[in-house]
Design a protein around this motif. Structure first.
Motif, mmCIF file in Angstrom:
data_model
loop_
_atom_site.group_PDB
_atom_site.id
_atom_site.type_symbol
_atom_site.label_atom_id
_atom_site.label_comp_id
_atom_site.label_asym_id
_atom_site.label_seq_id
_atom_site.Cartn_x
_atom_site.Cartn_y
_atom_site.Cartn_z
ATOM 1 N N GLY A 140 0.851 -1.188 0.000
ATOM 2 C CA GLY A 140 0.000 0.000 0.000
ATOM 3 C C GLY A 140 0.879 1.227 0.000
ATOM 4 N N CYS A 141 0.258 2.377 0.165
ATOM 5 C CA CYS A 141 1.034 3.610 0.031
ATOM 6 C C CYS A 141 1.961 3.838 1.226
ATOM 7 N N GLN A 142 1.593 3.288 2.386
ATOM 8 C CA GLN A 142 2.538 3.371 3.506
ATOM 9 C C GLN A 142 3.881 2.772 3.097
ATOM 10 N N MET A 143 3.863 1.562 2.575
ATOM 11 C CA MET A 143 5.114 0.923 2.190
ATOM 12 C C MET A 143 5.693 1.526 0.920
ATOM 13 N N ALA A 183 1.281 16.851 5.540
ATOM 14 C CA ALA A 183 1.785 15.568 5.038
ATOM 15 C C ALA A 183 1.021 14.425 5.700
ATOM 16 N N HIS A 184 0.786 13.352 4.939
ATOM 17 C CA HIS A 184 0.072 12.202 5.482
ATOM 18 C C HIS A 184 0.912 11.540 6.575
ATOM 19 N N VAL A 185 0.247 10.989 7.575
ATOM 20 C CA VAL A 185 0.963 10.378 8.709
ATOM 21 C C VAL A 185 1.937 9.284 8.266
ATOM 22 N N THR A 186 1.667 8.652 7.130
ATOM 23 C CA THR A 186 2.549 7.557 6.703
ATOM 24 C C THR A 186 3.912 8.084 6.227
ATOM 25 N N ILE A 187 4.006 9.365 5.928
ATOM 26 C CA ILE A 187 5.318 9.955 5.635
ATOM 27 C C ILE A 187 6.130 9.987 6.939
ATOM 28 N N ALA A 235 0.234 14.862 -3.546
ATOM 29 C CA ALA A 235 -0.779 15.013 -4.596
ATOM 30 C C ALA A 235 -2.032 14.320 -4.086
ATOM 31 N N GLY A 236 -2.954 15.086 -3.547
ATOM 32 C CA GLY A 236 -4.188 14.509 -3.018
ATOM 33 C C GLY A 236 -4.200 14.514 -1.501
ATOM 34 N N ASN A 237 -4.605 15.654 -0.938
ATOM 35 C CA ASN A 237 -4.777 15.763 0.508
ATOM 36 C C ASN A 237 -5.949 14.879 0.936
ATOM 37 N N VAL A 238 -5.773 14.103 2.003
ATOM 38 C CA VAL A 238 -6.821 13.143 2.380
ATOM 39 C C VAL A 238 -8.142 13.817 2.743
ATOM 40 N N ASN A 239 -8.099 15.077 3.124
ATOM 41 C CA ASN A 239 -9.345 15.774 3.416
ATOM 42 C C ASN A 239 -9.907 16.472 2.184
ATOM 43 N N VAL A 262 6.888 12.596 -3.996
ATOM 44 C CA VAL A 262 5.472 12.961 -3.983
ATOM 45 C C VAL A 262 4.623 11.787 -3.490
ATOM 46 N N ASP A 263 3.884 12.031 -2.413
ATOM 47 C CA ASP A 263 2.898 11.067 -1.937
ATOM 48 C C ASP A 263 1.629 11.287 -2.756
ATOM 49 N N GLY A 264 1.411 10.387 -3.714
ATOM 50 C CA GLY A 264 0.232 10.499 -4.573
ATOM 51 C C GLY A 264 -0.654 9.281 -4.437
ATOM 52 N N ALA A 265 -0.960 8.942 -3.199
ATOM 53 C CA ALA A 265 -1.694 7.699 -2.904
ATOM 54 C C ALA A 265 -2.897 7.530 -3.833
ATOM 55 N N PHE A 266 -3.672 8.615 -3.950
ATOM 56 C CA PHE A 266 -4.759 8.559 -4.945
ATOM 57 C C PHE A 266 -4.575 9.634 -6.018
ATOM 58 N N THR A 291 2.152 5.519 -4.630
ATOM 59 C CA THR A 291 0.722 5.497 -4.926
ATOM 60 C C THR A 291 0.108 4.171 -4.507
ATOM 61 N N ASP A 292 -1.216 4.159 -4.555
ATOM 62 C CA ASP A 292 -1.971 2.962 -4.210
ATOM 63 C C ASP A 292 -2.640 2.395 -5.442
ATOM 64 N N ALA A 293 -2.740 1.076 -5.506
ATOM 65 C CA ALA A 293 -3.610 0.447 -6.499
ATOM 66 C C ALA A 293 -4.947 0.087 -5.856
ATOM 67 N N HIS A 294 -4.929 -0.145 -4.535
ATOM 68 C CA HIS A 294 -6.189 -0.568 -3.895
ATOM 69 C C HIS A 294 -7.156 0.595 -3.651
ATOM 70 N N LYS A 295 -6.714 1.818 -3.869
ATOM 71 C CA LYS A 295 -7.653 2.933 -3.781
ATOM 72 C C LYS A 295 -8.257 3.169 -5.165
ATOM 73 N N TRP A 296 -7.644 4.076 -5.943
ATOM 74 C CA TRP A 296 -8.350 4.516 -7.145
ATOM 75 C C TRP A 296 -8.310 3.515 -8.300
HETATM 76 C C1 LIG Z 1 -4.165 6.333 1.995
HETATM 77 C C2 LIG Z 1 -3.010 7.247 1.964
HETATM 78 C C3 LIG Z 1 -1.736 6.820 2.393
HETATM 79 C C4 LIG Z 1 -1.514 5.461 2.998
HETATM 80 O O1 LIG Z 1 -1.801 4.467 2.077
HETATM 81 P P1 LIG Z 1 -2.125 2.966 2.526
HETATM 82 O O2 LIG Z 1 -2.493 2.334 1.250
HETATM 83 O O3 LIG Z 1 -3.240 3.059 3.497
HETATM 84 O O4 LIG Z 1 -0.890 2.410 3.129
HETATM 85 C C5 LIG Z 1 -0.694 7.694 2.259
HETATM 86 N N1 LIG Z 1 -0.864 8.934 1.774
HETATM 87 C C6 LIG Z 1 -2.065 9.389 1.374
HETATM 88 C C7 LIG Z 1 -2.184 10.777 0.815
HETATM 89 C C8 LIG Z 1 -3.178 8.554 1.448
HETATM 90 O O5 LIG Z 1 -4.375 8.988 1.026
#
Ligand SMILES: *Cc1c(COP(=O)(O)O)cnc(C)c1O
Length: 461
Positions: A140-143, A183-187, A235-239, A262-266, A291-296
């Motif tokens: 996921g995007c954390q990793m 910044a997202h907490v996973t950073i 790229a893409g603030n969670v809120n 760049v954290d572009g999870a979605f 980025t994530d594949a399991h999101k968008w």
């Molecule tokens: C969801 C998200 C993450 C974390 O991704 P996971 O897939 O949950 O590990 C990191 N950054 C942003 C901006 C997110 O939206």
């Protein structure tokens, strides 16, 4: 067919339950209808000495899933940022499980290695990122953030004459770590896992949409000196879904010889859409992306990608070698070179299937539809005078406040969650309670949006 290996009845049973579950997911309440205590009562049987009958276990799990799951696979789940699964990626995921491949090295599973090679190329083409980039298929995007930032750590320290893989961080030149207040907490967790510690972080102020302010970044960079520097943009603030001013940030990063991640999870997926591409303008100038594949992209959990322009740094930070591994030295991809995991599932297979099934226009359509649905939510809700839309709806996120009050907003969210038509959650934005709507599922239709918006308005009270 060897009956010893394949239990047809059992697989058919599981398939039937899965099919029935998905067929009903549209009309059931979206929220789980079982409490934790009820789930425990249903599932916490004594662990037996002899073990139990396999079909009984599948029945028991499937029974609990009817009411114990959150209907995230359905069309009206708008909580957090969670996609569903397009059918082909679910089917491919089943195959990957049946094949039980160890996707760590080429020798253990040539198909997993080749599929990831191909998915890597498709991904770089689709997102129009540097074709030479390394890509790691992670959970996921954390990793993905962790992996890309490990590459960044290697890259900036190597430029400063330090091999972090050999020497670690004790005695290393200090690295400037710059991220925005949003910044997202996973950073933060990634930087912790990489041994940096949170105290080293320099925070850059954000604007009213949650974007890093380029002028504030300039000041922070000035105070940093010329040591190795990593800037983490978003790229893409969670809120709000807002995207940092990436072109300006990239120019500053270049001026200071800094690594831009760049954290572009979605948000990275906006690049696949001609309509939304300008929102992530300049993203291609970064050094790494997560980025994530399991999101968008809507593949089953768990699936994300780390993309690193300097593939040598990416590889150097992840690579494993051991005499017994029979790693190839040639063209074959050994996935252990690109991800933190050693043995792992062949998670590139559902990604491959999704990309191949959707094609360029399918991914674009998926992104555009979700964004259009988000705008529709804002339009319907915003027309009601009890409602305030707090963000510019640039992607798939909408922030909503009711009657100008934290209490009314929280109460509305609680009622919506109980109502069952849809599910979403709350957040705090600039000190105010807000409802957060994220449209991330391929399955959501405009009808779902209208029905959900009506349910939300019904719950305002
Ligand atoms: C969801 C998200 C993450 C974390 O991704 P996971 O897939 O949950 O590990 C990191 N950054 C942003 C901006 C997110 O939206």
């Amino acid at each position: 067919m060897s009956k010893r290996i394949v239990d047809e009845n059992l697989l058919t049973l599981a398939r039937d339950h899965a099919t029935r579950y998905l067929a009903g997911v549209d009309e059931r309440p979206v929220a789980p209808q079982m409490t934790r205590a009820e789930l425990i009562a249903a599932l916490n049987v004594p662990l037996t000495d002899a073990g139990e009958d396999a079909a009984t276990i599948i029945e028991s799990l499937a029974g609990a899933a009817e009411r114990g799951t959150m209907a995230t696979a359905g069309p009206r789940f708008f909580g957090f940022v969670i996609g569903g699964s397009i059918p082909v990626s679910l089917a491919a995921d089943w195959l990957a499980s049946a094949w039980d491949q160890n996707a760590g090295i080429y020798v253990a599973s040539p198909i997993a290695s080749v599929v990831e090679d191909i998915a890597r190329e498709w991904l770089l083409e689709l997102l129009d990122l540097p074709r030479e980039s390394g890509v790691g298929f992670v959970t996921g995007c954390q990793m993905a953030n962790f992996t890309a930032l490990a590459g960044a750590r290697h890259g900036v320290l190597r430029r400063a004459g330090w091999n972090v893989e050999e020497g670690g961080l004790y005695g290393a030149p200090p690295v400037n770590l710059i991220l925005s207040a949003e910044a997202h907490v996973t950073i933060h967790t990634s930087l912790r896992y990489l041994g940096f510690g949170l105290r080293a972080i320099r925070e850059v102020a954000t604007d009213e949409q949650g974007r890093m302010r380029a002028d504030a970044l300039r000041e922070v960079l000035k105070s940093c000196g010329d040591g190795p520097t990593i800037i983490c943009a978003q790229a893409g603030n969670v809120n709000t879904g807002a995207v940092d001013p990436l072109r300006d940030i990239a120019a500053l990063a270049r001026e200071h010889n800094a690594w831009l991640h760049v954290d572009g999870a979605f948000g990275l997926w906006a690049r696949a859409s001609r309509d939304r591409r300008s929102v992530v303008d300049g993203i291609e100038l970064a050094d790494s992306w997560a980025t994530d594949a399991h999101k968008w992209l809507n593949v089953p959990y768990d699936s994300g990608m780390a993309i690193v322009r300097d593939s040598a740094s990416h590889r150097a930070s992840m690579t494993v070698s051991a005499a017994y591994l029979e790693q190839t030295t040639g063209v074959e991809r050994d996935q252990v070179d690109w991800v933190p995991e050693f043995s792992r599932r062949a998670r590139g297979i559902p990604v491959y299937a999704a990309l191949r099934a959707l094609g360029r226009s399918g991914v674009e359509d998926l992104v555009d539809r979700c964004c259009a649905h988000a705008r529709k939510f804002a339009e319907i809700l915003g027309a009601d005078d009890r409602v305030q839309i707090l963000n510019d709806v640039v992607l798939n996120q909408v922030l909503v406040r009711f009657r100008g009050s934290d209490e009314a907003t929280r109460e509305t969210i609680a009622r919506v969650q109980r109502d069952g038509t849809l599910w979403l959650a709350g957040t705090t934005w600039h000190g105010m309670a807000a409802m957060r709507i994220s449209v991330s599922s391929w399955a959501t239709t405009e009808e779902d949006v209208k029905r959900s918006a009506a349910a939300i308005l019904r719950c305002v009270g």
